[in-house]
Design an enzyme around this catalytic site. Structure first.
Site, mmCIF file in Angstrom:
data_model
loop_
_atom_site.group_PDB
_atom_site.id
_atom_site.type_symbol
_atom_site.label_atom_id
_atom_site.label_comp_id
_atom_site.label_asym_id
_atom_site.label_seq_id
_atom_site.Cartn_x
_atom_site.Cartn_y
_atom_site.Cartn_z
ATOM 1 N N LYS A 21 0.822 -1.357 0.060
ATOM 2 C CA LYS A 21 -0.019 -0.218 0.070
ATOM 3 C C LYS A 21 0.988 1.324 -0.023
ATOM 4 C CE LYS A 21 -1.942 0.980 3.836
ATOM 5 N NZ LYS A 21 -1.520 2.369 4.400
ATOM 6 N N GLN A 166 4.689 11.466 7.794
ATOM 7 C CA GLN A 166 3.847 11.737 6.753
ATOM 8 C C GLN A 166 3.820 13.383 6.325
ATOM 9 O OE1 GLN A 166 0.184 9.833 7.701
ATOM 10 N NE2 GLN A 166 0.760 7.859 7.297
ATOM 11 N N SER A 192 9.347 7.117 12.277
ATOM 12 C CA SER A 192 9.280 6.186 10.942
ATOM 13 C C SER A 192 10.293 6.635 9.997
ATOM 14 C CB SER A 192 7.857 6.418 10.505
ATOM 15 O OG SER A 192 7.007 5.814 11.555
ATOM 16 N N ASP A 309 3.772 -0.288 11.421
ATOM 17 C CA ASP A 309 2.902 -1.051 11.052
ATOM 18 C C ASP A 309 2.665 -2.596 11.083
ATOM 19 O OD1 ASP A 309 1.358 1.191 10.226
ATOM 20 O OD2 ASP A 309 2.057 1.047 8.192
ATOM 21 N N LYS A 336 -2.914 6.948 15.142
ATOM 22 C CA LYS A 336 -3.524 6.392 13.843
ATOM 23 C C LYS A 336 -4.940 6.339 13.853
ATOM 24 C CE LYS A 336 0.715 5.279 12.732
ATOM 25 N NZ LYS A 336 1.344 5.699 11.661
#
Length: 429
Positions: A21, A166, A192, A309, A336
């Site tokens: 994804k 992100q 991350s 994840d 999340k």
């Protein structure tokens, strides 16, 4: 829809890992930002990747999909002016496209999941975009969010990486298209970092040059660049496969998963090493992971920041290990689709697990004899929670009923079909 997960007698067989994804959404965006036609081979099909397809089409990209290939004619730095975009429940898609929306006069991102994505914060990206001559209306940093753009400018940009990487990835996709060069400084910590590495990998493949410091806290981005139309191949997905691997690890099993590259940059590849450390009989050769599960598991300690994840799947395996496991540096799990520490551990306790939470840690006191189960579980509309609780249900004595399990489609629509093909008893209610 709810699902009933029965205790597994044996899991056996082989499956192909679904496509990543994370890579799919990044390749789709890179293709949309190119002038020309790109090809993405083996794209993922999930609610998140479908949200990116839908939104870049709304913004003017032309998509044609056949078999395992999608061709995309991009809009470059000139997206079609639209009033609204609906990203569904896809946080990464929202954040990536907030920066792209800065090239348009006015776009509103609507709030269609008020109990999930609608609760998630985006303040840090909003503050960064406001430094770039972009005006933004928002609901305390949350959806709905309206971007008033049209003339974004580069220069010195500061963005926090404490909550999510992100925000940084979003800026890295957008700033190469600006007229000015940009200097991006990451404030606080950066969560991350491995995922930022995936973003940089995709940008490099798309012909974009970015100079990054070794610690990924400073970036020099030359402006006036163009994305090249390219041919991309999406690799297999470790985050989704982590739950299948964990299920095989805690049950009597003989399972092979194909299309998992040994040298992948996906941080969640760590699940293979963690399961080995737990004593699972496992080999990883020629992109195939082979597990034969029938032994007692050992406790582990693991820094979860680079494998965000996969943490919940590893926690589910640790529920049945001998000893106390600790997963640390995982505070970003709280931001999340739900609070993946407090909410997830509350449901594990219902199933009979012995778990504790800290602000940035999950402590698991293993129960090798198994857990009772036999209860109804609230998955909090979170695909990772659904998959991890399913692992626990497969090893429980009475199984589990998981509410709203259809939200697994956000990242892994075939999850229950794949488990069923391996012999698991999972039935929609």
């Amino acid at each position: 829809m709810d699902i009933q997960v029965r205790p597994a007698k044996r899991l056996q067989g082989e499956i192909n890992a679904l496509s990543s994804k994370n890579y799919t959404t990044r390749y789709l965006l890179a293709a949309a930002l190119a002038d020309g036609t790109s090809t993405v081979n083996y794209p993922a099909h999930s609610e998140d990747s479908d949200a990116m397809r839908r939104c870049i089409r709304d913004l003017g990209a032309v998509l044609e999909e056949k078999d395992e290939r999608i061709t995309i004619t991009g809009f470059g730095r000139n997206p079609r002016p639209v009033k609204e975009l609906n990203v569904g429940n896809a946080g990464a898609v929202l954040r990536f496209l907030m920066s792209v929306a800065a090239f348009s006069p006015e776009i509103t991102f609507v709030n269609v999941y008020p109990e999930s994505l609608g609760k998630r914060p985006h303040d840090d990206l909003i503050r960064a975009l406001e430094q770039m001559n972009v005006r933004i209306d928002h609901n305390g940093g949350k959806l709905p969010i309206t971007i008033h753009g049209g003339d974004p400018r580069g220069g010195k940009i500061a963005v926090s990486g404490k909550v999510s990487s992100q925000y940084l990835s979003s800026l890295l996709f957008m700033t190469p298209l600006l007229e000015e060069d940009s200097e991006i400084e990451v404030l606080d910590d950066l969560k991350s970092k491995v995922v930022v590495g995936q973003t940089l990998e995709v940008l490099e493949q798309a012909g974009i040059y970015i100079k990054a410091s070794e610690d990924l806290m400073h970036f020099h981005v030359p402006g006036r660049q163009k994305y090249l139309a390219k041919n991309y191949v999406v690799q297999g997905d470790y985050p989704g496969s982590a739950a299948i691997l964990a299920a095989a690890a805690v049950t009597d099993s003989d399972v092979r998963i194909h299309r998992l590259e040994e040298r992948s940059r996906q941080g969640e590849r760590a699940v293979v090493d963690v399961l080995k450390a737990m004593g699972v009989s496992l080999t990883h050769v020629d992109s195939t992971v082979h597990i034969t599960g029938n032994t007692r598991l050992k406790a582990v300690e693991f820094d979860g920041d680079e494998a965000t994840d996969a943490v919940l799947a590893m926690v589910s395996a640790a529920v049945f290990a001998e000893g106390t496991s600790r997963f640390y540096n995982v505070e970003n799990l709280r931001y999340k689709e739900c609070d993946r520490i407090t909410d997830f551990l509350a449901e594990l306790r219902k199933a009979g697990a012995d778990v504790e939470e800290r602000r940035s840690e999950i402590i698991v006191h293993g129960r090798p004899e198994g857990v009772e189960g036999g209860v109804e579980i609230n998955a909090h509309f979170d695909h990772r929670v659904i998959m991890a609780l399913t692992v626990v249900g497969l090893r429980s004595k009475q199984g589990l009923f998981i509410r709203d399990a259809h939200h697994v489609a956000k990242s892994y629509p075939q999850f229950f079909d794949h488990l069923r093909s391996l012999g698991a008893e999972v039935n929609w209610m």
